[in-house]
Write a protein that holds these residues in place. Structure first.
Motif, PDB file in Angstrom:
ATOM      1  N   ILE A 146       6.249   3.926  -1.096  1.00  0.00           N
ATOM      2  CA  ILE A 146       5.296   3.898  -2.218  1.00  0.00           C
ATOM      3  C   ILE A 146       3.872   3.807  -1.668  1.00  0.00           C
ATOM      4  O   ILE A 146       2.962   4.509  -2.127  1.00  0.00           O
ATOM      5  CB  ILE A 146       5.596   2.707  -3.162  1.00  0.00           C
ATOM      6  N   VAL A 153       9.131   0.222  -0.447  1.00  0.00           N
ATOM      7  CA  VAL A 153       7.723  -0.167  -0.598  1.00  0.00           C
ATOM      8  C   VAL A 153       6.821   0.582   0.409  1.00  0.00           C
ATOM      9  O   VAL A 153       5.766   1.088   0.013  1.00  0.00           O
ATOM     10  CB  VAL A 153       7.547  -1.703  -0.549  1.00  0.00           C
ATOM     11  N   PRO A 154       7.224   0.703   1.675  1.00  0.00           N
ATOM     12  CA  PRO A 154       6.411   1.530   2.571  1.00  0.00           C
ATOM     13  C   PRO A 154       6.256   2.978   2.067  1.00  0.00           C
ATOM     14  O   PRO A 154       5.192   3.572   2.213  1.00  0.00           O
ATOM     15  CB  PRO A 154       7.187   1.502   3.894  1.00  0.00           C
ATOM     16  N   LEU A 182      12.782   0.604   3.049  1.00  0.00           N
ATOM     17  CA  LEU A 182      11.794   1.690   3.092  1.00  0.00           C
ATOM     18  C   LEU A 182      11.085   1.994   1.783  1.00  0.00           C
ATOM     19  O   LEU A 182      10.095   2.723   1.777  1.00  0.00           O
ATOM     20  CB  LEU A 182      12.475   2.970   3.603  1.00  0.00           C
TER      21      LEU A 182
END
Ligand SMILES: [Zn+2]
Lengths: 332, 228
Positions: B46, B43-44, B41
């Protein structure tokens, strides 16, 4: 137009690796930082130790691979990373690094299967000719795979207990040889006589192409306790491993009609096994395909190779891709 | 130094990501309770926080990331992602000591004990004195210790101590046995990391902002006690 650069990242076990592969198939850079020395003291790979070292090495290893390639981080057009199988904590270091890098650079990301990538290491120097039969044998896996297409893989057989490379390590330890066991066993086996150390043959499991190596390991250890010479045991062990690998592979070749066998993974660096497989295949009018010697063990060039192939087939991974420590090869 | 700050905290059960402007104003933040899903989760999260702030990746000028203590896997996920983004964008990464930054998020003078659950009755904890101005001063250094031993030591100071961090929830039973303890917030938010980094820069405490993971435990011991 085939000038896209793919960055491959691999951290599934005890090697931190990065590679840069150009879409036309040229490998421009490939760096592998081994942790063998670190784990020797513990007598095996300690997951927490491995994960910590991956975090320390991943940045420098990627920079070194790019430097070898004469490339800059801005030149990377695709990122391929191992998502499994492997150690969860180790996988997450490479995966987190690769995802964040790709996201920051606005480039696509591909998560690849480590075992399938071992087979694709053979395509670093040869063209695929699907369907291809691949035998991947290493310290962590022994799988007989049918590569039906760039993204389609079928598992025909796998080890029911120890991996082939693992049995080499365990036998080497009981013979008082060093780690890793493969090269040590091959070295002394040359001076041994397999006939002096009778080892059982592992028959086929009914209707299955599965492997089993733990019985062989136990028998070899028993011979050692009886006082037989290490070089004879090593020679007999290698011969028995060959017999088992070949029996399954030969049947799979007949069943699938494949004209060649890809032999990959760390165990494929064994010269004895390579020679015997080559001879046996030639006798049947078939051929042996092995990866370049320095890309038999864990590396990132194979990850980039499979990643590029999957990307060209239209695949791309989502940003929420997670690590899959126990995925099976049929899941690309 | 200029540009916006991306702040990342993956060391606890709550995944925290925030964006601050160069002068420390909060532009967006996001918290998700996602134990063991940080690697999926982050990177999503960010991407979402940048979307909320109306910024592209290139508008990030600096990254602040919690370098521990906390979940070992979580520490690595945050540091690996921060280092990769820093490299990919050609910007600085500040690894922030989490306990110190927690204490620095409190403004009232006094003693503060940030403490994170380390399973059983242990905690990753430290004691800081928040002065009238400047960053908190360390009274008991960060370490993993039994919560009771730590509190016994705090008691000898003869002053009220505010305990903060997830140990407030996880070790509530123990804390109730110590009357000098005040209960502080259990969650601090990711933005405090960027604000701490700004202040540490002002005071030229660059060593505090290294990107070395702060596990507080050697790996062999860690492997036995915590899988992160
Ligand atoms: Zn492998």
């Amino acid at each position: 137009m085939k000038d896209l650069l793919c960055l491959g990242v691999e951290t599934s076990c005890d090697e931190t690796a990065a590679a840069v592969l150009r879409q036309d198939g040229h490998l421009l850079g490939s760096v592998v930082a081994s942790q063998i020395d670190l784990h020797e003291a513990f007598g095996g790979v300690v997951p927490e130790v491995a994960a910590r070292r991956h975090l320390e090495r991943i940045g420098p290893v990627v920079r070194e691979a790019l430097e070898q390639a004469g490339a800059d981080y801005g030149d990377i057009g695709l990122v391929a990373v191992t998502r499994g199988p492997g150690l969860a904590g180790a996988l997450m270091v490479g995966l987190s690094w690769a995802k964040a890098f790709a996201f920051a650079r606005h480039v696509p990301l591909i998560g690849v299967n480590h075992v399938v990538a071992h087979a694709h290491a053979a395509y670093l120097e040869a063209e695929p000719s699907y369907p291809d039969l691949a035998l991947v044998a290493s310290g962590g896996h022994t799988d007989l795979l049918l590569l039906e297409g760039p993204t389609k893989v079928r598992v025909l057989g796998r080890s029911r207990d120890d991996a082939a490379g693992e049995s080499f390590d365990k036998v080497a330890r009981s013979l008082g040889l060093g780690y890793p066991g493969g090269p040590a066993i091959e070295r002394i086996a040359g001076g041994g006589d397999p006939a002096r150390a009778p080892l059982p043959r592992v028959g086929m499991f009914q209707g299955s192409l599965d492997f089993s190596f733990s019985g062989l390991k136990t028998a070899a250890q028993a011979l050692r306790r009886q006082g037989l010479a290490p070089e004879d045991i090593a020679a007999a062990f290698q011969a028995a491993v060959f017999d088992q690998l070949w029996e399954r592979a030969a049947l799979a070749l007949r069943q699938t009609g494949c004209s060649r066998l890809i032999f990959a993974g760390g165990v494929s660096a064994n010269g004895y096994l390579r020679r015997r497989l080559d001879t046996a295949l030639r006798r049947e009018g078939r051929s042996l395909l092995v990866p370049p010697m320095d890309h038999t063990t864990d590396n990132a060039a194979m990850i980039a190779r499979l990643g590029l192939t999957m990307y060209e087939a239209g695949l791309e991974s989502a940003w929420d891709m997670g690590a899959e420590p126990v995925i099976h090869p049929f899941k690309p | 130094m200029n540009g916006n700050w991306l702040c990342i905290d993956t060391t606890g059960d709550i995944l925290g990501v925030a964006v601050l402007s160069a002068d420390g104003a909060l532009l967006a933040d996001l918290e998700q309770t996602a134990p063991r899903l940080h690697s999926s989760l982050l990177v999503p999260a960010i991407a979402e926080v940048l979307r909320l702030a109306g910024l592209a990746q290139e508008a990030i000028g600096q990254i602040a990331v919690n370098r521990g203590p906390g979940s070992y896997t979580g520490i690595r996920i945050g540091l690996a992602a921060a280092e990769a983004m820093g490299y990919a964008l050609g910007i600085d990464v500040c690894g922030v000591p989490g306990l110190w930054a927690s204490a620095a998020s409190r403004s009232l003078e006094g003693l503060y004990a940030p403490a994170l659950d380390a399973r059983r009755e242990d905690a990753f904890c430290a004691l800081y004195e928040v002065p009238g101005r400047g960053l908190p001063l360390e009274r008991l250094g960060p370490a993993m210790r039994p919560m009771r031993d730590f509190l016994d030591e705090c008691r000898t100071l003869g002053q009220p101590v505010e305990v903060m961090g997830d140990a407030v929830d996880r070790h509530g039973e123990i804390l109730r046995g110590y009357p000098f303890v005040r209960i502080g917030p259990s969650q601090m938010g990711a933005a405090r990391l960027g604000r701490f980094a700004m202040r540490a820069r002002e005071e030229a405490l660059d060593d505090a902002l290294s990107t070395a993971a702060l596990y507080l435990r050697p790996p062999a011991a860690a492997a036995q006690r915590l899988d992160g």
